[in-house]
Design a protein around this motif. Structure first.
Motif, PDB file in Angstrom:
ATOM      1  N   ARG A 184       0.844  -1.194   0.000  1.00 46.79           N
ATOM      2  CA  ARG A 184       0.000   0.000   0.000  1.00 46.79           C
ATOM      3  C   ARG A 184       0.876   1.239   0.000  1.00 46.79           C
ATOM      4  NH1 ARG A 184      -1.995  -1.830   4.255  1.00 46.79           N
ATOM      5  NH2 ARG A 184      -3.768  -3.198   4.014  1.00 46.79           N
ATOM      6  N   ALA A 185       0.466   2.195  -0.777  1.00 42.12           N
ATOM      7  CA  ALA A 185       1.111   3.492  -0.657  1.00 42.12           C
ATOM      8  C   ALA A 185       0.085   4.443  -0.051  1.00 42.12           C
ATOM      9  CB  ALA A 185       1.548   3.995  -2.029  1.00 42.12           C
ATOM     10  N   PRO A 186       0.497   5.362   0.774  1.00 40.28           N
ATOM     11  CA  PRO A 186      -0.482   6.208   1.464  1.00 40.28           C
ATOM     12  C   PRO A 186      -1.042   7.314   0.577  1.00 40.28           C
ATOM     13  CG  PRO A 186       1.728   6.818   2.116  1.00 40.28           C
ATOM     14  CD  PRO A 186       1.879   5.651   1.186  1.00 40.28           C
TER      15      PRO A 186
ATOM     16  N   ASN B 273      -3.975   9.440  -1.355  1.00 40.14           N
ATOM     17  CA  ASN B 273      -5.130  10.132  -0.806  1.00 40.14           C
ATOM     18  C   ASN B 273      -6.418   9.451  -1.228  1.00 40.14           C
ATOM     19  OD1 ASN B 273      -6.556  12.090   0.452  1.00 40.14           O
ATOM     20  ND2 ASN B 273      -5.805  13.779  -0.804  1.00 40.14           N
ATOM     21  N   TYR B 274      -6.533   8.158  -0.896  1.00 36.85           N
ATOM     22  CA  TYR B 274      -7.688   7.394  -1.364  1.00 36.85           C
ATOM     23  C   TYR B 274      -8.988   7.944  -0.813  1.00 36.85           C
ATOM     24  CZ  TYR B 274      -4.528   3.820  -3.143  1.00 36.85           C
ATOM     25  OH  TYR B 274      -3.555   3.152  -3.834  1.00 36.85           O
TER      26      TYR B 274
ATOM     27  N   ASN C 108      -0.883  14.692  -0.409  1.00 38.44           N
ATOM     28  CA  ASN C 108      -1.057  14.637   1.039  1.00 38.44           C
ATOM     29  C   ASN C 108       0.310  14.630   1.709  1.00 38.44           C
ATOM     30  OD1 ASN C 108      -0.074  12.014   0.913  1.00 38.44           O
ATOM     31  ND2 ASN C 108      -2.045  11.053   1.253  1.00 38.44           N
TER      32      ASN C 108
ATOM     33  N   ASP D 158       1.781  12.501   3.722  1.00 45.06           N
ATOM     34  CA  ASP D 158       2.560  11.252   3.683  1.00 45.06           C
ATOM     35  C   ASP D 158       3.371  11.142   2.401  1.00 45.06           C
ATOM     36  OD1 ASP D 158      -0.138   9.522   5.303  1.00 45.06           O
ATOM     37  OD2 ASP D 158       1.740  10.293   6.143  1.00 45.06           O
TER      38      ASP D 158
END
Lengths: 391, 206, 821
Positions: free
Chosen positions: C457-459, C461-462, C616, C618
């Protein structure tokens, strides 16, 4: 006209109009051939049943047969003059003429087989001297030239314009050229990629096939012309020709059967599988037909029945069919059994391991042969093959 | 200079990427393949030989071998196929080819020379691959060109770059520092149809 | 050796005479590569001979990617000329080990310009399945869809509209991870839960956490493995670049063992091939665990420090003993685990750093009887003897023991994907395999653990993408029972109408089990189905409205951490063909047609979304920004070439951070209300039960004695690439691969037309006698569509029945027979 001569005189018995009808018929068939050729050139060789694996078929078979007929006819025309076989001398004209016609027919077959015949002039300007196909071109051209010279000389002799003995040089050259039909076998036997062809046996086999084909065609032509009165060759001479052909076919049969037994003996390996294909697999029909026609030709031509014209004709037809089958099996057995035959992506046209010419191929072949017959009949009508006078 | 290829059979998994790269690069017509991957194993593609579970299969990508002693060059009656002096590539000149197919007869590597049996047809209606390839013609023979159009630009043949198993090598066989010479050095190898004397320029490393 | 590989991959970038686009500078990688020309003197530019020309048609090369679900995520160059894609080639990754392309990626030109590509929106005329269509305009299609979708929801409720999304287009903007979620959340429809390839991760999740998808190491780590066991996968066909890495590991001395019911292409390349009875893999793993423990081949240090072995399990309720068992009001973050301190012979809390703690033993803590998790595990696996395993798996006892010893020595990587997953007992295998890895110290260390699908997973902006009006309620209709729900319009006795179906990036009719349920159960009971695709797949041919989707090179997208640690920005290369539109555009059109303009405003593009997703803190902290991606196209997300990502290197993604040898609270992957009485407690440890149908003792076996595998072929990814012309030239037709013995028994030869059949359906197909297939197995490669079979379809034969915990399609758990027709 009866004159005291030392040459047999045959009077033409009957010259009718029937020949004209046949000329028209064969000309029509030749037109069918031309149409087939046009379609092939327009839409491509996809119209044949050839494939990337099996790229030579009916046309090349036709080429081989008629090159052979040309060579054998030259030999047949030459021998009586070289060895003073007086009985046969009157019939060398038609043989020499047949040689010329066959050369044309062979040339047409090979022209039909190449994809870009409009580039054929490259043979002259760009000929590759190390190519056996180029040698074929030389051989065929030589046959053309020789047969024209020879027929002209023979006609001059027949019209008493020249002496018989002046034929010796041209006869000798023609004889040697005829034997050199062996060169046309080099197209096949020089190719290491094709082990079944790559043997000295092919030289002998091609020579035999040439002689048999020439004899058979000559028998057919002479029998027919005899019937219509254009010639009057005695049956006993024709049957000598038939017996010669039968003997030669026996030699060829030995070669064919040896090849089969040699291939079968090991029980495994590439040669074995090839022969298995030929004798039991997809090639079986072609092979057994070949054996049948060879045997039939031998039996008929060698035995008593050949004393009758009808028998001789049947025997000769069987012989020429046998020669066709020899050539087509020769081609297809090797081409369908390449040495590199690992499974891989489908090759163009390679669906089954067997070949029957397509309708278009047959049409074109019939057309070419009909054209040859047409030319032959025109020549027969025009020239005098039946009478030989020597003042 | 003598161009050649090395194909590492131990690495090749028969994936056909090289065949597809060639097909796209050269915009080959439908059903024409200048590079084909053959299976050494069972009777059909991608089947092994042996008895379960003791089985084995290997793969042989086969394209024109650009031989040192090419049977096809000798056979062509009009010299439409010839071996280039400067780099050893066996060239097929579409404009001279008379379509007699004798080169296909002469070549021991069945299938590498392909004949265009009909007017070239293409599954999609736009061209694929390079723009400077020679156009395909009906009724002539075509084959691998060692991507000579790419060599002009300093690139390697398309099949070399495409192999996901890094099994294909290309370069100047006369140069001991070329990629292909380095690949062959110290390795066992075989060549196809060695006994035929064609001296192919493709080395199969084992 | 390395030098040579370097040369080869850098050469992939050498483009000397052509132009790199796009509006930005060339990539840093390319610049570096061009500077270092490894060809040097060896490769001279040759002079043009007659007829040869330099490439003077300007060709533009754009870095992009391939976006199928093949687990390889190749980076590609798209070569464009006169506005048309003309070919694709491999583009380099910074870590050259990931650089490559395959035959499918190379054929993408033909897929883009496919002669059968759907050009316009189409509406069905005539009977469903009669395949008769009329062209309609986008306006008409969208307004019709909007109207009908709203009507269905108004009349039957929000959930009566079902959305079916699959793996056809992998990125974060279009496809299953993208804009469709915004729509489904906003309209609160039924989101059918994906039920394929779930079991492997579901099993490993019980041990190392990470959910269903995050269990593997970065593929490069395989280079450090001493043993690579390919178990339930065929990377030579399905992941050619991972296979290249395994091959490289082999050259460095790793031993590669393949365990497979059939002699796969990977088995052919491995050091050793081990045949196994289909569906018995879990028993092999359990017997190996038993043997490893008995022979003391465990890694005591690892067990003690990195697993839950020392945790104390209550004998009364099977729960782990915690601080909160004795103290009230302990917050979850403050809770701790009890272990047994051997020195003091007293219980101790883990965080108090007790000295020597017990791995094995039964104890009493404040009157509660406990035993260590390791003791529980050890006692549980006693029943799985090597002899019993040998009898049912058909491996010899020596082989099982040898395998266990090899595994334990390590570092051992298990390379797997979803072969074993395709049986109903699949998750038990991965559960057991993960435990086996944990007790031998073969996970969370370099060169050991799992490989196969690597994702992370990449953080991004889901939330901004997915969240809209807060309307969405959780839906639990898994694909495995979808047909039952539609047939009965009920879920477990409660009314659950489903009247409309929207499918995108999915070929469910072809790729879900038991195809005939679509004819028998689904189509007779839904009123309206819409399919978005580029080709007329099985599913599209049976829809009411078909919408033309834009293909991968016709849209902008971001691909994240898929089999490699990179984020890939793939730009639009060419305009969408004909009237096709991107997935995102279609979702937006439908959103607006359903009255949701505020969430689907006009003018929003995929590039806008890429920017938003990256915007974002992150991502900024990682220095992964839109500007950087636009410039570099490919940015590394985690790890380095020298230190590739190892899953669980510090901590595992579990509550305790340790690998669980015991699952305290197993939950079904999807809980839709199924009856789990008596099952939950059993699932705390992996156990052996035979496959649901594909077992010799199954009652159906007497009628259908062949286990039905649908091997994945190198020519397709599921059903993608199913009708690419040049691939069809290589692989012209479906084949039923039959073992020599089974074929002989039935008088079948290669090339015969046969019928493969069982109670659920049949298919007429050409047979191939194939020595690679084991007796008792039959394989039809996956991905062919109905129209490509002589009659019927291969997917009719599979079964929708699923394990009640894993909730997963068990494609191979099916029996068939075959006969000559």
């Amino acid at each position: 006209m009866t004159v005291e001569t030392n040459v047999i005189v045959e009077q033409p018995i009957h010259k009718g109009k029937a020949i004209n009808v046949y000329i028209y018929i064969f000309a029509l068939l030749a037109v069918i051939g031309a149409v087939s050729w046009f379609l092939q050139m327009r839409d491509g060789f996809i119209l044949t049943n050839l494939s990337t694996l099996n790229m030579w078929g009916l046309y090349v078979s036709g080429f081989m047969i008629f090159t052979g007929v040309a060579a054998g006819s030259l030999i047949f025309a030459a021998i009586p003059h070289l060895f003073n076989l007086e009985d046969f001398k009157p019939y060398t004209r038609i043989a020499a003429f047949l040689a010329a016609i066959s050369t044309i027919v062979a040339g047409l077959f090979i022209t039909a087989d190449i994809g870009n015949p409009q580039r054929a002039w490259l043979f002259i300007t760009n000929g590759n001297f190390s190519s056996p196909m180029f040698w074929d071109f030389i051989v065929l051209s030589t046959y053309m030239v020789l047969s024209i010279i020879f027929i002209r000389q023979l006609l001059l002799v027949a019209d008493k314009k020249k002496q018989d003995h002046t034929l010796k040089p041209i006869a000798l050259i023609s004889f040697v050229a005829g034997i050199l039909v062996v060169v046309t076998s080099f197209v096949f036997s020089f190719q290491v990629a094709r082990p079944l062809w790559n043997t000295p046996m092919q030289s002998l086999s091609f020579l035999i096939a040439a002689l048999v084909a020439a004899l058979a065609v000559l028998i057919i032509v002479l029998t027919v012309l005899n019937k219509y009165g254009y010639t009057n060759m005695p049956i006993n001479l024709l049957s000598i020709m038939g017996k010669t052909a039968a003997a030669l076919l026996c030699v060829e049969l030995i070669l064919v059967l040896s090849e089969v037994f040699i291939g079968i003996y090991t029980g495994a390996g590439h040669e074995y599988h090839t022969i298995q294909w030929l004798v039991l697999g997809n090639g079986a029909m072609g092979f057994w037909l070949q054996i049948f026609f060879m045997a039939t030709a031998v039996i008929i031509l060698a035995m008593g029945k050949s004393q009758r014209a009808g028998g001789l004709l049947v025997g000769a037809i069987a012989a020429i069919v046998a020669v066709y089958l020899i050539k087509s099996n020769f081609l297809q057995t090797e081409l369908f059994n390449p040495t590199l035959d690992l499974p891989g992506p489908i090759l163009y046209g390679d669906i089954t391991g067997s070949y029957l010419p397509s309708l278009l191929e047959v049409g074109l072949a019939v057309g070419i042969i009909s054209f040859g017959i047409c030319l032959l009949l025109l020549g027969v009508r025009k020239m005098n093959f039946g009478v030989s006078v020597n003042k | 200079m003598r161009y050649g290829m090395a194909i590492d059979i131990e690495r090749c998994v028969g994936c056909h990427a090289c065949s597809v790269a060639c097909k796209v690069e050269n915009n080959l017509p439908d059903r024409i393949w200048w590079n084909r991957v053959l299976t050494v194993g069972g009777e059909t593609m991608d089947t092994p030989h042996g008895k379960f579970p003791d089985l084995r299969m290997q793969f042989l990508p086969v394209n024109c071998q650009h031989c040192e002693n090419p049977a096809c060059v000798k056979a062509c009656p009009v010299g439409a196929t010839y071996k280039r002096e400067e780099d050893g590539i066996v060239v097929q000149d579409n404009d001279k080819c008379i379509g007699c197919r004798y080169c296909m007869v002469a070549c021991p590597y069945s299938g590498v020379r392909q004949f265009n049996w009909k007017k070239p047809e293409y599954a999609i209606d736009t061209e694929m691959g390079a723009s400077n390839i020679k156009p395909h013609q009906m009724n002539v023979v075509g084959k691998c060109t060692f991507c000579s159009h790419r060599l002009l630009q300093g690139d390697k043949p398309a099949c070399i770059d495409a192999c996901p198993s890094l099994a294909r090598f290309f370069g100047d066989l006369d140069d001991p520092d070329s990629e292909v010479s380095i690949a062959i050095k110290g390795r066992n190898y075989f060549q196809l149809q060695e006994g035929k004397g064609t001296k192919p320029s493709i080395f199969y490393l084992t | 050796m390395d030098n040579k590989d370097n040369n080869k991959n850098i050469l992939n970038t050498s483009i000397s005479r052509r132009t790199f686009v796009k509006a930005s500078a060339t990539t840093t990688v390319a610049a570096g590569a061009l500077a270092a020309n490894p060809w040097g003197p060896a490769m001279k530019m040759i002079e043009a001979s007659s007829g040869e020309t330099l490439d003077n048609n300007e060709e533009i090369i754009v870095p992009t990617g391939c976006r199928s679900n093949c687990f390889q995520a190749c980076r590609l160059y798209a070569h464009v000329r006169n506005g048309k894609l003309v070919k694709t080639s491999a583009a380099p990754y910074e870590d050259e080990i990931y650089t490559g392309i395959c035959l499918k990626g190379l054929s993408n030109v033909q897929r883009t310009y496919s002669p059968t590509r759907i050009k316009y929106p189409m509406r069905r005329v005539g009977e469903r399945g009669a395949d008769q269509w009329e062209r309609i305009s986008w306006d008409e299609a969208i307004s019709d869809i909007g109207e009908k979708f709203r009507a269905i929801q108004e009349q039957y409720g929000d959930k009566a509209l079902a959305f079916d999304v699959g793996s056809g287009n992998y990125g974060v903007v279009h496809g299953i991870l993208g804009g469709v979620n915004r729509l489904t959340n906003a309209i609160n429809c039924t989101r059918i839960n994906v039920c394929y390839d779930q079991a492997t991760g579901y099993g490993t999740d019980r041990v190392i956490g990470g959910g269903v998808w995050f269990y593997a190491n970065e593929p490069r780590t395989m280079l450090d493995a001493k043993n690579i066991i390919v178990w339930g996968s065929n990377p030579v066909y399905s992941q050619p670049h991972n296979w290249r890495i395994i091959q490289e590991a082999k050259r460095k001395g790793a031993k590669v063992i393949t365990i497979d019911p059939i002699f796969s292409a990977t088995a052919n390349e491995s050091d050793e091939y081990i045949q196994i009875v289909p569906g018995s893999d879990v028993l092999l793993a359990l017997a190996m665990i038993n043997y490893i423990i008995k022979q003391n081949l465990i890694d005591l240090d690892f067990i003690s420090k990195r697993t839950t072995a020392p945790f104390l399990i209550r004998k009364d309720n099977g729960k782990i003993l915690r601080k909160s068992d004795f103290e009230a009001d302990v917050a979850k973050e403050a809770d701790d685990y009890y272990v047994w301190n051997i020195d003091t012979n007293e219980p101790a809390l883990l965080n108090s750093n007790p000295g020597k703690i017990a791995i094995e033993g039964e104890y009493v803590v404040e009157g509660i009887e406990v035993e260590t998790a390791f003791t529980v595990l050890k006692a549980h696996v006693q029943q799985y003897t090597v002899e019993q395993a040998s009898e049912l798996t058909k491996l010899s006892t020596e082989k099982i023991e040898e395998l266990a010893k090899t595994f334990a020595k390590g570092p051992t990587t298990i390379y797997t994907n979803y072969g074993i997953d395709h049986y109903q007992n699949g998750h038990h295998w991965s559960f057991a395999a993960a435990i086996m890895a944990a007790i031998t110290g073969n996970i969370g260390v370099n060169g050991a653990g799992f490989s196969g699908l690597f994702a992370q997973r990449a953080p991004l902006n889901y939330a901004s993408m997915y969240y809209t009006n807060g309307k969405w309620e959780d839906t639990r209709i898994p694909q495995t029972i979808f047909h039952e729900v539609v047939r009965d319009q009920q879920l477990l006795g409660e009314p659950y109408p489903i009247k409309g179906l929207f499918s995108m990036c999915s070929n469910s009719m072809s790729n879900w089990c038991e195809q005939n349920v679509w004819f028998d159960d689904i189509y007779p009971n839904i009123d309206f189905s819409v399919v978005v695709d580029t080709e007329f797949t099985d599913l599209a041919r049976h829809a009411d409205i078909v919408l033309p989707a834009a293909f991968w090179y016709e849209l902008n997208e971001l691909r994240v951490n898929y089999n490699n640690p990179y984020i890939l920005y793939t730009e639009k290369i060419i305009e969408p063909l004909f009237e096709s539109k991107s997935d995102l555009d279609i979702i937006y059109l439908i959103g607006r047609a359903m009255g949701l303009e505020e969430h689907f405003p006009e003018g929003d593009t995929d590039i806008d979304w890429i920017k938003r997703l990256l915007d974002n803190d992150d991502m900024k902290a990682l220095n992964i920004t839109y500007e950087r991606l636009k410039e570099e196209k490919c940015v590394r997300f985690m790890g380095t070439k020298d230190k590739p990502f190892v899953r669980g290197e510090q901590l595992f993604d579990t509550d305790s951070g340790r690998a669980n040898l015991y699952c305290e609270d197993p939950q079904p992957r999807v809980n839709y209300g199924q009856d789990l009485t008596g099952i939950i407690e059993q699932e705390r440890l992996p156990y052996f039960k035979p496959p649901g149908e594909a077992w010799s003792k199954n009652p159906n076996y007497s009628k259908y004695p062949l286990v039905y595998i649908q091997e994945h072929s190198r020519y397709r990814v599921h059903s993608q690439w199913y009708n690419v012309p040049l691939l069809r030239e290589l692989d012209p037709e479906p084949l039923a691969k039959i073992s020599r013995k089974d074929a002989e028994k039935r008088g079948i030869k290669t090339g015969d037309i046969v019928e493969v059949f069982n109670d659920r359906g049949k298919v007429a197909i050409k047979a191939e006698v194939n020595d690679a297939i084991a007796e008792g197995v039959l394989s039809i490669p996956k991905g062919w569509q109905r129209e490509q079979f002589i009659e019927g379809s291969y997917q009719e034969l599979t079964k929708t029945e699923s394990d009640l915990m894993a909730i997963n399609f068990a494609f191979f758990d099916s029996l068939v027979d075959v006969r000559k027709v």
